[in-house]
Design a protein around this motif. Structure first.
Motif, PDB file in Angstrom:
ATOM      1  N   PRO A 118      12.349 -20.793  12.481  1.00 11.25           N
ATOM      2  CA  PRO A 118      13.193 -19.422  12.680  1.00 11.25           C
ATOM      3  C   PRO A 118      14.459 -19.871  12.426  1.00 11.25           C
ATOM      4  N   PRO A 119      15.124 -18.839  11.965  1.00 13.77           N
ATOM      5  CA  PRO A 119      16.882 -19.819  11.815  1.00 13.77           C
ATOM      6  C   PRO A 119      17.543 -19.243  13.382  1.00 13.77           C
ATOM      7  N   PRO A 120      18.309 -19.884  13.069  1.00  9.74           N
ATOM      8  CA  PRO A 120      19.324 -19.536  14.559  1.00  9.74           C
ATOM      9  C   PRO A 120      20.361 -17.885  14.095  1.00  9.74           C
ATOM     10  N   SER A 121      20.778 -17.695  15.468  1.00 13.80           N
ATOM     11  CA  SER A 121      21.184 -16.523  15.463  1.00 13.80           C
ATOM     12  C   SER A 121      22.918 -16.282  14.348  1.00 13.80           C
ATOM     13  N   GLY A 122      22.871 -17.952  14.227  1.00 13.84           N
ATOM     14  CA  GLY A 122      25.097 -18.134  14.332  1.00 13.84           C
ATOM     15  C   GLY A 122      25.407 -19.207  14.513  1.00 13.84           C
ATOM     16  N   ILE A 123      25.424 -20.559  13.852  1.00 10.78           N
ATOM     17  CA  ILE A 123      26.094 -21.260  14.627  1.00 10.78           C
ATOM     18  C   ILE A 123      27.388 -21.714  14.800  1.00 10.78           C
ATOM     19  N   PRO A 124      28.924 -21.543  14.877  1.00  9.84           N
ATOM     20  CA  PRO A 124      29.531 -21.693  14.733  1.00  9.84           C
ATOM     21  C   PRO A 124      30.179 -23.799  14.123  1.00  9.84           C
ATOM     22  N   VAL A 125      30.500 -23.954  13.072  1.00  6.33           N
ATOM     23  CA  VAL A 125      30.999 -25.453  13.324  1.00  6.33           C
ATOM     24  C   VAL A 125      32.088 -25.384  13.193  1.00  6.33           C
ATOM     25  N   TRP A 126      33.171 -26.766  14.158  1.00  5.25           N
ATOM     26  CA  TRP A 126      34.239 -26.697  14.503  1.00  5.25           C
ATOM     27  C   TRP A 126      34.385 -27.719  13.323  1.00  5.25           C
ATOM     28  N   ILE A 127      34.941 -28.686  12.637  1.00  2.00           N
ATOM     29  CA  ILE A 127      35.573 -29.685  12.163  1.00  2.00           C
ATOM     30  C   ILE A 127      36.960 -30.202  12.373  1.00  2.00           C
ATOM     31  N   ALA A 128      36.537 -31.806  13.112  1.00  3.49           N
ATOM     32  CA  ALA A 128      37.088 -32.636  13.744  1.00  3.49           C
ATOM     33  C   ALA A 128      38.661 -33.446  12.622  1.00  3.49           C
ATOM     34  N   GLY A 129      39.264 -33.676  12.967  1.00  5.76           N
ATOM     35  CA  GLY A 129      40.014 -34.702  12.051  1.00  5.76           C
ATOM     36  C   GLY A 129      41.344 -34.733  12.485  1.00  5.76           C
ATOM     37  N   PHE A 130      41.868 -35.907  11.666  1.00  5.54           N
ATOM     38  CA  PHE A 130      43.294 -35.989  12.109  1.00  5.54           C
ATOM     39  C   PHE A 130      44.580 -34.742  11.811  1.00  5.54           C
ATOM     40  N   PRO A 131      45.277 -34.105  12.891  1.00  4.34           N
ATOM     41  CA  PRO A 131      46.396 -33.169  11.959  1.00  4.34           C
ATOM     42  C   PRO A 131      46.980 -33.438  10.774  1.00  4.34           C
ATOM     43  N   GLY A 132      47.421 -34.710  10.322  1.00  2.00           N
ATOM     44  CA  GLY A 132      48.027 -35.008   9.539  1.00  2.00           C
ATOM     45  C   GLY A 132      47.584 -35.203   8.122  1.00  2.00           C
ATOM     46  N   ASN A 133      46.236 -35.362   8.046  1.00  2.00           N
ATOM     47  CA  ASN A 133      45.625 -35.602   6.820  1.00  2.00           C
ATOM     48  C   ASN A 133      45.468 -34.083   5.982  1.00  2.00           C
ATOM     49  N   THR A 134      45.319 -34.664   4.753  1.00  2.00           N
ATOM     50  CA  THR A 134      44.976 -32.617   4.495  1.00  2.00           C
ATOM     51  C   THR A 134      43.476 -32.476   3.975  1.00  2.00           C
ATOM     52  N   ALA A 135      42.395 -33.610   3.746  1.00  2.00           N
ATOM     53  CA  ALA A 135      41.170 -33.305   3.407  1.00  2.00           C
ATOM     54  C   ALA A 135      40.372 -32.775   4.742  1.00  2.00           C
ATOM     55  N   PRO A 136      41.115 -32.733   6.239  1.00  2.00           N
ATOM     56  CA  PRO A 136      40.015 -32.788   7.383  1.00  2.00           C
ATOM     57  C   PRO A 136      40.359 -31.143   7.471  1.00  2.00           C
ATOM     58  N   LEU A 137      41.497 -30.733   7.252  1.00  2.00           N
ATOM     59  CA  LEU A 137      42.489 -29.610   7.123  1.00  2.00           C
ATOM     60  C   LEU A 137      41.798 -28.703   5.969  1.00  2.00           C
ATOM     61  N   ARG A 138      41.809 -28.948   4.886  1.00  2.00           N
ATOM     62  CA  ARG A 138      41.079 -28.217   4.219  1.00  2.00           C
ATOM     63  C   ARG A 138      39.818 -27.831   4.165  1.00  2.00           C
ATOM     64  N   ARG A 139      38.572 -29.080   5.001  1.00  2.00           N
ATOM     65  CA  ARG A 139      38.033 -28.552   5.493  1.00  2.00           C
ATOM     66  C   ARG A 139      37.272 -27.609   6.732  1.00  2.00           C
ATOM     67  N   ALA A 140      38.140 -28.430   7.477  1.00  2.00           N
ATOM     68  CA  ALA A 140      38.118 -27.353   8.558  1.00  2.00           C
ATOM     69  C   ALA A 140      38.335 -25.738   8.349  1.00  2.00           C
ATOM     70  N   ALA A 141      39.128 -25.111   7.330  1.00  2.00           N
ATOM     71  CA  ALA A 141      39.872 -24.028   6.887  1.00  2.00           C
ATOM     72  C   ALA A 141      38.700 -23.194   6.330  1.00  2.00           C
ATOM     73  N   ARG A 142      37.801 -24.116   6.475  1.00  2.00           N
ATOM     74  CA  ARG A 142      36.006 -23.898   5.120  1.00  2.00           C
ATOM     75  C   ARG A 142      35.164 -23.129   6.126  1.00  2.00           C
ATOM     76  N   HIS A 143      35.031 -23.649   7.199  1.00  3.74           N
ATOM     77  CA  HIS A 143      34.594 -23.411   8.670  1.00  3.74           C
ATOM     78  C   HIS A 143      35.053 -22.279   9.417  1.00  3.74           C
ATOM     79  N   ASP A 144      34.222 -23.130  10.638  1.00  6.39           N
ATOM     80  CA  ASP A 144      35.055 -22.109  12.083  1.00  6.39           C
ATOM     81  C   ASP A 144      35.775 -21.878  13.084  1.00  6.39           C
ATOM     82  N   GLY A 145      36.092 -23.831  12.776  1.00  5.43           N
ATOM     83  CA  GLY A 145      36.898 -24.138  13.897  1.00  5.43           C
ATOM     84  C   GLY A 145      37.738 -25.844  13.968  1.00  5.43           C
ATOM     85  N   PHE A 146      38.394 -25.297  13.886  1.00  5.93           N
ATOM     86  CA  PHE A 146      38.566 -27.445  13.785  1.00  5.93           C
ATOM     87  C   PHE A 146      39.552 -27.514  15.440  1.00  5.93           C
TER      88      PHE A 146
END
Length: 270
Positions: free
Chosen positions: A163-191
């Motif tokens: 059975p599927p979950p009810s809805g799992i938020p994804v928070w992405i970790a990364g250094f705030p000055g790096n562009t790639a983690p910020l772009r990845r974080a923007a596609r998900h549910d938290g940073f």
């Protein structure tokens, strides 16, 4: 203040016994804390000697709590098979009644050599690609529909993760000055920005994530979690965009008594 508060625990030495962390989870819920988050590591550098498995520990904590949000903060997805993790996260989310939050990131070999000592991928760029591909597999698996994925790193051939979950938020970790983690974080549910030095640094990163989300037409709730010691200026970080405060402990010296002291001092109050 509206900042939510979570214990953030390295599962090392005195906290390497899951039964100890389970008792802390129950105490945290009773004391009004909002979350319990744990590190995900196979090993750490000396003087740390012992470590607990985060998933076993979280499952046990979920079973003795009713309200506390929880999750790994963060799990390095390149060190995990996404199909297996899809099953684990769905089961854990159901066990807890929909309280799981998945923190995800690249991981590092710097502090515990857990990639080099186990033959895992060392190249950051390759692990970043594995991270994005794993997240795509997880999102597809959590839908409950059959997953048909053939990527550069993973194959899932027509498997429905029910059975599927009810809805799992994804928070992405990364250094705030790096562009790639910020772009990845923007596609998900938290940073979850790591190594923050100042609230202004957080405000700049949050501004970038909000702009990227607006450009992509994303809406809905979005969280920003910051790991800070208990004596930090939490109001300044909340003003900069933080929605969660996670307690920052020294992994080399953490004790049960230290955690219990912070726990009993209480979460941030409005």
């Amino acid at each position: 203040m509206t900042l939510r508060s979570g214990l953030w625990l390295p599962l090392f030495d005195e906290l390497s016994d899951p039964a100890v962390v389970v008792r802390l989870a129950a105490e945290a819920e009773e004391a009004g804390w909002d979350g319990l988050f744990v590190w995900d590591h196979l090993r750490w550098r000396a003087p740390v000697r012992a470590a607990a498995d985060p998933w076993i520990t979280l499952a046990a904590a979920a079973a003795v709590t009713e309200r506390l949000r929880f999750g790994p903060m963060v799990t390095p997805l390149a060190r995990r098979r996404p199909a297996k993790l899809a099953r684990e996260t769905a089961s854990l989310d159901r066990l807890s009644g929909g309280r799981l939050i998945l923190g995800a990131g690249l991981g590092s070999d710097r502090f515990g050599e857990e990639f080099s000592r186990t033959g895992e991928e060392l190249d950051d760029r390759v692990r970043a690609a594995m991270l994005d591909e794993s997240l795509a597999v997880l999102r597809a698996a959590w839908s409950g529909a059959p997953v048909r994925h053939r990527g550069e790193h993973y194959v899932v051939d027509d498997i429905a993760f029910e059975p599927p979950p009810s809805g799992i938020p994804v928070w992405i970790a990364g250094f705030p000055g790096n562009t790639a983690p910020l772009r990845r974080a923007a596609r998900h549910d938290g940073f979850f920005p790591v190594n923050l030095d100042h609230p202004d640094q957080l405000a700049e990163a949050v501004g970038t994530v909000r702009r990227l989300r607006a450009e992509a037409g994303a809406d809905g709730p979005y969280d920003v979690a910051v790991g800070l010691p208990a004596d930090a200026d939490l109001a300044a970080y909340e003003a900069a965009g933080a929605t969660w405060w996670l307690t920052d402990f020294d992994p080399h010296t953490i004790t049960v008594d230290e955690v219990r002291g912070v726990l009993r001092a209480g979460p941030v109050r409005a």
